[in-house]
Scaffold this motif. Structure first.
Motif, PDB file in Angstrom:
ATOM      1  N   GLY A  21       7.801  12.230  26.918  1.00 49.62           N
ATOM      2  CA  GLY A  21       6.495  12.702  27.376  1.00 49.62           C
ATOM      3  C   GLY A  21       6.503  14.132  27.880  1.00 49.62           C
ATOM      4  N   LYS A  22       7.436  14.951  27.381  1.00 45.79           N
ATOM      5  CA  LYS A  22       7.502  16.355  27.830  1.00 45.79           C
ATOM      6  C   LYS A  22       6.981  17.290  26.753  1.00 45.79           C
ATOM      7  CE  LYS A  22      11.388  15.829  30.999  1.00 45.79           C
ATOM      8  NZ  LYS A  22      12.856  15.869  31.071  1.00 45.79           N
ATOM      9  N   GLU A  23       5.888  16.865  26.051  1.00 43.51           N
ATOM     10  CA  GLU A  23       5.399  17.655  24.917  1.00 43.51           C
ATOM     11  C   GLU A  23       4.997  19.069  25.328  1.00 43.51           C
ATOM     12  OE1 GLU A  23       4.147  14.676  25.702  1.00 43.51           O
ATOM     13  OE2 GLU A  23       4.121  13.351  23.950  1.00 43.51           O
ATOM     14  N   THR A  24       4.222  19.195  26.431  1.00 43.11           N
ATOM     15  CA  THR A  24       3.717  20.517  26.836  1.00 43.11           C
ATOM     16  C   THR A  24       4.848  21.481  27.162  1.00 43.11           C
ATOM     17  OG1 THR A  24       2.575  19.029  28.336  1.00 43.11           O
ATOM     18  CG2 THR A  24       1.535  21.156  27.899  1.00 43.11           C
ATOM     19  N   GLU A  25       5.789  21.026  27.992  1.00 44.70           N
ATOM     20  CA  GLU A  25       6.886  21.914  28.393  1.00 44.70           C
ATOM     21  C   GLU A  25       7.685  22.362  27.181  1.00 44.70           C
ATOM     22  OE1 GLU A  25       6.074  19.003  29.794  1.00 44.70           O
ATOM     23  OE2 GLU A  25       7.302  18.619  31.571  1.00 44.70           O
ATOM     24  N   THR A  26       7.980  21.405  26.277  1.00 43.33           N
ATOM     25  CA  THR A  26       8.816  21.729  25.125  1.00 43.33           C
ATOM     26  C   THR A  26       8.099  22.710  24.201  1.00 43.33           C
ATOM     27  OG1 THR A  26       9.627  19.484  25.300  1.00 43.33           O
ATOM     28  CG2 THR A  26      10.303  20.718  23.385  1.00 43.33           C
ATOM     29  N   GLY A  27       6.792  22.488  24.009  1.00 46.24           N
ATOM     30  CA  GLY A  27       6.015  23.403  23.184  1.00 46.24           C
ATOM     31  C   GLY A  27       6.042  24.819  23.738  1.00 46.24           C
ATOM     32  N   ARG A  28       5.889  24.932  25.042  1.00 45.54           N
ATOM     33  CA  ARG A  28       5.943  26.243  25.692  1.00 45.54           C
ATOM     34  C   ARG A  28       7.330  26.850  25.571  1.00 45.54           C
ATOM     35  NH1 ARG A  28       2.432  28.650  29.086  1.00 45.54           N
ATOM     36  NH2 ARG A  28       4.200  29.998  29.569  1.00 45.54           N
ATOM     37  N   ALA A  29       8.356  25.988  25.761  1.00 40.34           N
ATOM     38  CA  ALA A  29       9.740  26.470  25.790  1.00 40.34           C
ATOM     39  C   ALA A  29      10.102  27.162  24.489  1.00 40.34           C
ATOM     40  CB  ALA A  29      10.694  25.313  26.056  1.00 40.34           C
ATOM     41  N   LEU A  30       9.577  26.645  23.369  1.00 40.92           N
ATOM     42  CA  LEU A  30       9.881  27.239  22.070  1.00 40.92           C
ATOM     43  C   LEU A  30       9.448  28.704  22.044  1.00 40.92           C
ATOM     44  CD1 LEU A  30      10.843  26.681  19.141  1.00 40.92           C
ATOM     45  CD2 LEU A  30       8.485  26.211  18.573  1.00 40.92           C
ATOM     46  N   LEU A  31       8.214  28.959  22.502  1.00 38.49           N
ATOM     47  CA  LEU A  31       7.681  30.326  22.486  1.00 38.49           C
ATOM     48  C   LEU A  31       8.306  31.172  23.588  1.00 38.49           C
ATOM     49  CD1 LEU A  31       4.008  29.365  21.747  1.00 38.49           C
ATOM     50  CD2 LEU A  31       5.720  30.227  20.169  1.00 38.49           C
ATOM     51  N   ASP A  32       8.493  30.579  24.772  1.00 38.11           N
ATOM     52  CA  ASP A  32       9.100  31.324  25.879  1.00 38.11           C
ATOM     53  C   ASP A  32      10.517  31.750  25.525  1.00 38.11           C
ATOM     54  OD1 ASP A  32       6.867  31.037  27.334  1.00 38.11           O
ATOM     55  OD2 ASP A  32       7.620  29.463  28.677  1.00 38.11           O
ATOM     56  N   GLY A  33      11.241  30.865  24.856  1.00 38.62           N
ATOM     57  CA  GLY A  33      12.614  31.167  24.458  1.00 38.62           C
ATOM     58  C   GLY A  33      12.655  32.377  23.548  1.00 38.62           C
ATOM     59  N   ALA A  34      11.721  32.417  22.584  1.00 39.38           N
ATOM     60  CA  ALA A  34      11.671  33.550  21.660  1.00 39.38           C
ATOM     61  C   ALA A  34      11.409  34.849  22.421  1.00 39.38           C
ATOM     62  CB  ALA A  34      10.602  33.309  20.604  1.00 39.38           C
TER      63      ALA A  34
END
Lengths: 192, 172
Positions: A21-34
């Motif tokens: 259930g961590k969809e939001t954080e993971t979605g953000r993490a992808l872009l933040d990581g870049a």
């Protein structure tokens, strides 16, 4: 290999995010990581450039040329067959000294020249070619400049203080490579 | 240790002196080298973007925690920090990828942490094994690599283990 590894990383993260259930954080993490990657790259560019400048100066003053003549006796023991040919011996010592000084750009062309010469020497040459490859994959750096540059920009107190540990670990790795080469060579001969 | 931190300046000073004595264009060489560094950084950027994105996802999804917990007994047995697992997987395959992985560990845990130092020593004392093998063998036109790959991988394994042990001895 890398295709599989990165595909797995992204797919498994996706599954895990949905399951936990961590969809939001993971979605953000992808872009933040870049974004973080770009900032990190900017941070290391300065020290990377400085290190490359120093490497270039070392190469152009011919310091590695002096080192390479000091290495000849060692090479005669490691590569008895190839060291008899002058051209190969020269390329070998150039390759080894550039590796020691961490001048990767200069090491590869010399190594490739040696490899071509060795391949032409038949079976004995091919065995020494394998040894050359093992030595080159084991890394013999005295000056781990690139990683020290990264350490410096990440805020290390003394970026080069890892050097003694790098020397020891390189020595262990070269020792293991030579031992493995020696044992495997015997094994391979028995097998045939 | 204080002298070690002066290594680059010492080298720079002496090679400038040597270059002056030889009549080599020292400033020109420095500029050429710095330009090469810029190219290197530019080549590193794509690897950094993909790796940072992947690792950040891995952490945010909780998968990294799970994997670390699964792998911990094995890594603890060998005395290697489990956070360096991904770095060790990438190291023989891609130089820029491995450098990116080490950079990411240093960003997260700090360059002077045990993990940051272990990662640095691992990178400093190993090479991009499969790249080296493919360059040398294809240039030489030899197709049978024989025992070169297993021996090189033995050297890599020894390198990673000793890097972890030495780092723990010196800095834990």
């Amino acid at each position: 290999m890398l295709n599989l590894l990165f595909s797995l990383l992204f797919l498994l993260s996706l599954f895990c995010a949905v399951l936990t259930g961590k969809e939001t954080e993971t979605g953000r993490a992808l872009l933040d990581g870049a974004g973080a990657a770009l900032r990190f790259c900017l941070d290391i560019t300065g020290s990377l450039c400085l290190w490359s400048a120093l490497s270039e100066l070392l190469a152009q003053t011919g310091l590695s040329g002096r080192l390479s003549s000091a290495l000849r006796p060692l090479l005669r023991r490691l590569f008895p067959r190839s060291a008899r040919e002058d051209g190969i011996c020269e390329a070998l010592s150039e390759n080894l000294s550039a590796n020691l000084l961490g001048l990767g750009n200069a090491a590869t062309p010399a190594g490739v020249r040696a490899a071509k010469g060795m391949a032409a020497l038949g079976e004995g040459g091919r065995e020494e070619l394998a040894l050359l490859v093992v030595l080159n994959t084991a890394s013999l750096q005295i000056l781990p400049g690139t990683i020290a540059a990264v350490r410096a920009s990440a805020g290390a107190a003394s970026p080069f203080d890892i050097m003694p540990a790098v020397w020891l670990s390189s020595a262990v790795s070269v020792g293991a490579g030579l031992t493995a080469a020696f044992l495997l060579k015997k094994l391979w001969r028995c097998y045939r | 240790m204080a002298l070690l931190s002066l290594t680059p300046l010492l080298l720079l000073g002496f090679s400038c002196l040597y270059a002056l004595a030889l009549g080599v264009d020292a400033y020109g060489a420095l500029l050429t080298g710095a330009k090469k560094g810029l190219t290197l950084a530019l080549e590193l950027l794509p690897a950094l973007v993909i790796l940072f994105a992947a690792v950040w996802c891995l952490r945010a999804s909780g998968l990294s925690e799970l994997l670390c917990r699964l792998a911990e007994p094995l890594f603890r047995f060998f005395g290697v920090p489990e956070e360096t697992g991904l770095l060790m997987l990438i190291r023989p395959l891609s130089g820029s990828g491995a450098l990116a992985a080490a950079g990411e560990l240093m960003e997260t845990y700090g360059p002077d942490s045990l993990i940051g130092r272990t990662a640095s020593v691992m990178i400093g004392s190993s090479e991009t094994t499969f790249y080296v093998i493919s360059v040398y063998y294809s240039a030489a036109g030899v197709r049978r690599t024989g025992w070169a790959i297993p021996a090189a991988l033995c050297a890599d394994l020894a390198c990673f283990l000793s890097a972890a042990w030495i780092s723990r001895l010196l800095w834990a």
